[in-house]
Structure formats: structure tokens, C-alpha cells
Design an enzyme around this catalytic site. Sequence first.
Site, mmCIF file in Angstrom:
data_model
loop_
_atom_site.group_PDB
_atom_site.id
_atom_site.type_symbol
_atom_site.label_atom_id
_atom_site.label_comp_id
_atom_site.label_asym_id
_atom_site.label_seq_id
_atom_site.Cartn_x
_atom_site.Cartn_y
_atom_site.Cartn_z
ATOM 1 N N GLU A 102 0.845 -1.195 0.000
ATOM 2 C CA GLU A 102 0.000 0.000 0.000
ATOM 3 C C GLU A 102 0.883 1.250 0.000
ATOM 4 O OE1 GLU A 102 -2.566 1.480 -0.750
ATOM 5 O OE2 GLU A 102 -4.114 1.262 0.777
ATOM 6 N N ASP A 103 0.376 2.340 -0.565
ATOM 7 C CA ASP A 103 1.161 3.582 -0.560
ATOM 8 C C ASP A 103 1.143 4.255 0.804
ATOM 9 O OD1 ASP A 103 -1.556 4.212 -0.757
ATOM 10 O OD2 ASP A 103 -1.321 5.692 -2.352
ATOM 11 N N ASP A 106 -3.910 5.726 6.275
ATOM 12 C CA ASP A 106 -4.403 6.935 6.922
ATOM 13 C C ASP A 106 -5.274 6.469 8.101
ATOM 14 O OD1 ASP A 106 -4.938 9.652 7.148
ATOM 15 O OD2 ASP A 106 -6.542 9.630 5.692
ATOM 16 N N PHE A 156 -1.039 16.424 3.938
ATOM 17 C CA PHE A 156 -1.351 15.813 2.641
ATOM 18 C C PHE A 156 -0.099 15.760 1.777
ATOM 19 C CE2 PHE A 156 -3.058 15.396 -1.619
ATOM 20 C CZ PHE A 156 -3.960 14.367 -1.415
ATOM 21 N N ARG A 169 2.081 11.748 -9.482
ATOM 22 C CA ARG A 169 2.432 10.357 -9.173
ATOM 23 C C ARG A 169 3.840 9.992 -9.654
ATOM 24 N NH1 ARG A 169 -2.188 7.502 -7.453
ATOM 25 N NH2 ARG A 169 -4.124 8.006 -8.501
HETATM 26 P P1 5GP Z 1 -7.492 5.017 4.709
HETATM 27 O O1 5GP Z 1 -8.643 4.092 4.453
HETATM 28 O O2 5GP Z 1 -6.333 4.378 5.402
HETATM 29 O O3 5GP Z 1 -7.967 6.235 5.450
HETATM 30 O O4 5GP Z 1 -7.087 5.561 3.284
HETATM 31 C C1 5GP Z 1 -5.911 5.340 2.655
HETATM 32 C C2 5GP Z 1 -5.962 5.988 1.276
HETATM 33 O O5 5GP Z 1 -6.225 7.404 1.397
HETATM 34 C C3 5GP Z 1 -4.613 5.901 0.583
HETATM 35 O O6 5GP Z 1 -4.485 4.708 -0.154
HETATM 36 C C4 5GP Z 1 -4.625 7.154 -0.286
HETATM 37 O O7 5GP Z 1 -5.277 6.881 -1.501
HETATM 38 C C5 5GP Z 1 -5.453 8.156 0.490
HETATM 39 N N1 5GP Z 1 -4.597 9.111 1.250
HETATM 40 C C6 5GP Z 1 -4.506 9.222 2.592
HETATM 41 N N2 5GP Z 1 -3.635 10.193 2.951
HETATM 42 C C7 5GP Z 1 -3.128 10.692 1.798
HETATM 43 C C8 5GP Z 1 -2.150 11.711 1.491
HETATM 44 O O8 5GP Z 1 -1.548 12.374 2.356
HETATM 45 N N3 5GP Z 1 -1.902 11.933 0.180
HETATM 46 C C9 5GP Z 1 -2.523 11.253 -0.826
HETATM 47 N N4 5GP Z 1 -2.178 11.563 -2.069
HETATM 48 N N5 5GP Z 1 -3.448 10.286 -0.577
HETATM 49 C C10 5GP Z 1 -3.743 10.013 0.709
#
Ligand code: 5GP
Length: 183
Positions: A102-103, A106, A156, A169
Site C-alpha cells: 500500500e502507498d 491513513d 497531505f 504520481r
Molecule cells: P485510509 O482508508 O487508510 O484512510 O485511506 C488510505 C488511502 O487514502 C490511501 O491509499 C490514499 O489513496 C489516500 N490518502 C490518505 N492520505 C493521503 C495523502 O496524504 N496523500 C494522498 N495523495 N493520498 C492520501
Amino acid sequence: MRADLKEKVDRVLITEEEIKKRVKKLGAQITADYSLDDDIVMVGILRGAVMFMSDLARCVDLPVTLDFMDVSSYDGTKSSGIVRIIKDLEENIAGRHILIVEDIIDTGLTLRHVVSFLETRNPASIKICTLLDKPERRKEKKVEVDYNGFEIPDEFVVGYGLDYQEKFRNLPYIFVLKEEFYE
Ligand code: 5GP
């Protein structure tokens, strides 16, 4: 840095060199934790994990299969926890070792759903590898991260796979976007 980016960048959070070094270490850790006999499927979550997955896979010195999933929130609201599978895996994962790549994590809600979804297919194991983690934002405590590149503050970020409106990206580093650009 490119002229058009200078006005959008608040600050570079993680440089290209730092990413390379960390990815190498994660690859070595993963290589040490599995054995040559393990049937490993690396599952990249599109599209954010593409850069990380392709670099990481080259640092894992074991036979691995690469596959991808694409998921999104049901109603468009981020982190609703209910995700829609846009693209399912190609591989049958029963009895195999899954490493989700995963990238960024959050709230953790997306990953919790992905893990529950994959568990129904009876893999031998599921582990999670994320490049970035925002621990302050975690809502889902049940999601345990096995490999974590960097813990970052609640800001962010874009670059190295992460986007803002599908841009940034392809940058080789990670930066904090100026707030005025995503207001
Ligand atoms: P979660 O379900 O853990 O809240 O969401 C994770 C997803 O939210 C990540 O895969 C990404 O797509 C998006 N996301 C969360 N924080 C960031 C951020 O700081 N930058 C970007 N570009 N995407 C984020």
C-alpha cells in the site's frame, strides 16, 4: 526541482535517496522473513502503490508473483470503510502467502476491508507493507502493519505514486502540497 513545482511544494518530506535506502531495507527484511519455498503473492493497491511495489519487488530476493487490486470508497467519501472492489485479483490466492503493498495508511479503514475480503479466500497468511503511515489518523486499530517505510505527520503528501487529482504520481520524491492547492 521543476519550475512549475516550486510554487506548489510546501516542503520535500522524503527525498529520492531516502526512499531508495528505505525500500532496499524493507526488501531485505521481507527476504529474511519468508523462505524460498513460500508461494508469495505481492498485492499492490492501485494506483498509488505502483511505484513502491515495482521498486520493492526488485529488492525482494525471493520468487514472487505480482498482482493488483483497485478499490474505492462506496460513496466517494474517503475512509467510509466500505470499499467497492473495482478490480479484483487475477490470481487464486488460496493457500498462498499474501503481502499487501500500500502507498499510505491513513485511517486504516480501506485496508481493514481489503484484508477481510482476502481472508475469505483462505490464503496461508496475509501481511501488510506500507510505504507511509499516518499513525495520528488511525481509526482502525485491528489493522496491523508488518512493514512500514516511514511514519509521517498528518499532512497531505504527493509524489512517488501518490496523487492529487491524478497528478504528481511520477515524481521520484514525496512532498507536502501547499494547502492553497487543495482547498
Ligand atoms: P485510509 O482508508 O487508510 O484512510 O485511506 C488510505 C488511502 O487514502 C490511501 O491509499 C490514499 O489513496 C489516500 N490518502 C490518505 N492520505 C493521503 C495523502 O496524504 N496523500 C494522498 N495523495 N493520498 C492520501
